[in-house]
Design a protein around this motif. Structure first.
Motif, short mmCIF file in Angstrom:
data_model
loop_
_atom_site.label_atom_id
_atom_site.label_comp_id
_atom_site.label_asym_id
_atom_site.label_seq_id
_atom_site.Cartn_x
_atom_site.Cartn_y
_atom_site.Cartn_z
N ASP A 26 33.17 55.00 47.65
CA ASP A 26 31.82 54.86 47.71
C ASP A 26 31.11 54.75 48.80
N VAL A 85 40.28 56.35 38.34
CA VAL A 85 39.61 55.08 38.96
C VAL A 85 38.46 55.35 39.93
N LEU A 103 38.69 51.36 35.72
CA LEU A 103 39.90 51.95 35.43
C LEU A 103 39.85 52.80 33.92
N LEU A 122 45.64 49.70 43.39
CA LEU A 122 46.36 49.75 41.88
C LEU A 122 47.89 49.86 42.26
N VAL A 130 44.44 60.15 39.14
CA VAL A 130 45.94 60.34 39.67
C VAL A 130 47.02 60.06 38.42
N LEU A 161 45.56 58.39 35.56
CA LEU A 161 44.78 57.14 35.64
C LEU A 161 43.62 57.70 36.45
N LEU A 210 39.52 64.39 50.58
CA LEU A 210 40.36 63.67 49.64
C LEU A 210 40.43 64.45 48.25
N ALA A 231 41.84 64.23 45.35
CA ALA A 231 41.46 63.62 44.24
C ALA A 231 40.20 63.20 43.90
N ALA A 232 39.27 62.82 44.99
CA ALA A 232 37.98 62.57 44.65
C ALA A 232 37.07 63.75 44.50
N ALA A 280 38.12 59.44 40.38
CA ALA A 280 39.34 60.16 41.05
C ALA A 280 40.33 59.93 39.66
N THR A 324 35.07 53.59 42.15
CA THR A 324 34.52 52.25 42.73
C THR A 324 33.08 52.43 43.24
N ARG A 340 48.22 56.59 47.42
CA ARG A 340 47.50 57.41 47.60
C ARG A 340 45.97 57.07 47.90
N TYR A 341 45.43 57.31 48.94
CA TYR A 341 43.89 57.08 48.97
C TYR A 341 43.23 58.02 48.32
N VAL A 342 42.58 57.77 47.26
CA VAL A 342 41.83 58.65 46.45
C VAL A 342 40.19 58.55 46.34
N GLY A 343 39.58 57.88 47.48
CA GLY A 343 38.34 58.28 47.32
C GLY A 343 37.54 57.01 47.43
N VAL A 395 41.28 52.63 46.54
CA VAL A 395 39.92 53.06 46.88
C VAL A 395 39.12 52.17 47.62
#
Lengths: 290, 290
Positions: A107, B29, B121, A121, B24, B27, B14, B16-17, B22, B31, A102-105, A72
């Motif tokens: 801020d 996560v 996390l 991670l 995954v 898990l 994205l 997952a976001a 997010a 930020t 995976r890039y998951v987002g 992230v």
């Protein structure tokens, strides 16, 4: 208090930290903050910034011998420009794809200076720490060193296309996973080879005897280096190359090489004490992140 | 492009976001980046900053109904002062301990403005998204609203002790886990109640009819509010309270309350469309993070 003292303080307070990444029940986590003034020279594109910032955290996961799973990023800039943000996200996504993460987002925020904080991670059942090097092991590096030093010269010379190309390094995640069963100690070379050797020496309570002639130097260094001293500085003290520096038993090198898709070069031996290059003490100098 | 447009863009890119965090493979996560000029009023101690910054990310984990496991922070300031860093770390560690998570390290850096990027996390087999609210459910909030609005007034009045106390909220991790089996949709109230209701309405394609008299208002609000309109604004649009806003079937409320150690208040109903308070449209206004 400089950053190294502060990091030591932080590591002392937190048993799980202090290596390239923290490991909690097999989960690897690492975070970094980068700023325009210190980390992204004039000419760095936002695509390259996204790639490199996320890549730096993926490299810390790789340095634990762990598989990278996700990343992230928190992005802050004076204004939230759509095309700049898109480019940044493309770079972040592409570097994750390059290592099957995976890039998951993230801020978003406005602030005075372009600033990125990235977290990566990973997972591993057997993290490779900095502290396991044994006297008699050999010390190796992946790939070639000096790539970032060459990039900085390229940016200085106004060759921003070349600078950006060189700045987008490939995080050594697959290499880290392949080295993990063989390596006794490992870290990434983000502070430069010289400082990395000192950090491994301190963590493992050993020394190193390395040979300058054995150090693999990136081709681009020769396009910018002045004399041999300059060439050596570019390859050993500028840092931010994000290659892996590891120790392993000499008889494990061939097996490790077979498992790797990038070159693994033996540059010297683990010895009782002192960090030496060609018999002379190697100064503990390098890039102090500020 | 303001931050909400940018976040929508990021969420669209994205899959997952786009929720509070997010997810995954179980898990969780999330930020966040916070800055002195926008997030830490004059008088905020570094202990409070560490608590609040890490707490904000833990709250995002809570909002998914997930258990929080670990957090990291990247800390940047104009100078790395030892006592300030110690205080920050103490706050970060203490808020993690308050929710049975571990603070596992971070990064340090110098920059022009005190800036913190935190990542938390968590883990869950069944995340509670923003998108599951059903017409006929009731909408509830944990705790009481307006705490941060009161803190900001305290800081403005030079009452920094009170401001710091109010700023150190308890992340609702245990509440989120307890609500998860009952809640159909959930998020935290970091953008204020009004905006949270609009976000849940948009994600779930429903509306809300809530009653102002039912909204639980934090005791401290009455020490600073001018008139009733001011009191209402403090509780519904200032935000950053980090309570949970959730929907659940009416017959599940008693069971959920039994599982919680903080008050759970029904403030209204999920309806077909429109977000209304006491029959009047509730403006989509609140804290836009910048």
């Amino acid at each position: 208090m400089d950053e190294r003292s502060a990091l030591r303080r932080l590591a002392a307070a937190l048993p799980a930290a202090g290596d390239d990444a923290a490991v909690v029940d097999g989960l690897v986590v690492t975070t970094d903050m980068l700023h325009e003034s210190t980390d992204f020279p004039s000419g760095t594109t936002r695509y390259t910034a996204g790639w490199r910032a996320v890549g730096a955290s993926l490299s810390d996961v790789a340095a634990m011998g762990a598989d990278a799973t996700a990343a992230v990023a928190a992005y802050a800039a004076p204004t939230l420009d759509e095309s700049e943000l898109d480019a940044f996200l493309d770079g972040a996504i592409d570097v994750c794809e390059a290592v099957d993460a995976r890039y998951v987002g993230g801020d978003l925020d406005t602030t005075g200076e372009f600033t990125v904080a990235t977290t990566a991670l990973g997972e591993t059942d057997a993290p490779v720490l900095r502290s396991g090097a044994n006297v008699g092991d050999v010390v190796c590096v992946t790939g070639a060193l000096g790539r970032t030093a060459a990039a900085l010269r390229a940016f200085d010379a106004g060759e921003s296309g070349r600078g950006n190309d060189l700045f987008r390094f490939a995080p050594r995640v697959a290499s880290g996973v392949a080295l993990a069963p063989h390596a006794t100690a490992m870290m990434d070379s983000s502070d430069g080879l010289a400082r990395s050797l000192h950090q491994l020496a301190e963590a493992s309570d050993v020394g190193f005897e390395v040979s300058w002639d054995a150090v693999p130097v990136h081709d681009a260094v020769d396009d910018y280096a002045g004399d041999d001293a300059d060439r050596r500085a570019m390859a050993t003290t500028v840092g931010e190359d994000f290659e892996l520096v590891c120790t392993l038993p000499a008889d494990a090198v061939d097996g490790a090489r077979d498992a790797l898709s990038v070159p693994l070069t033996v540059i010297g031996d683990v010895v009782d004490g002192g960090v030496r290059m060609d018999g002379e003490l190697l100064a503990d100098e390098g890039y102090t992140h500020e």
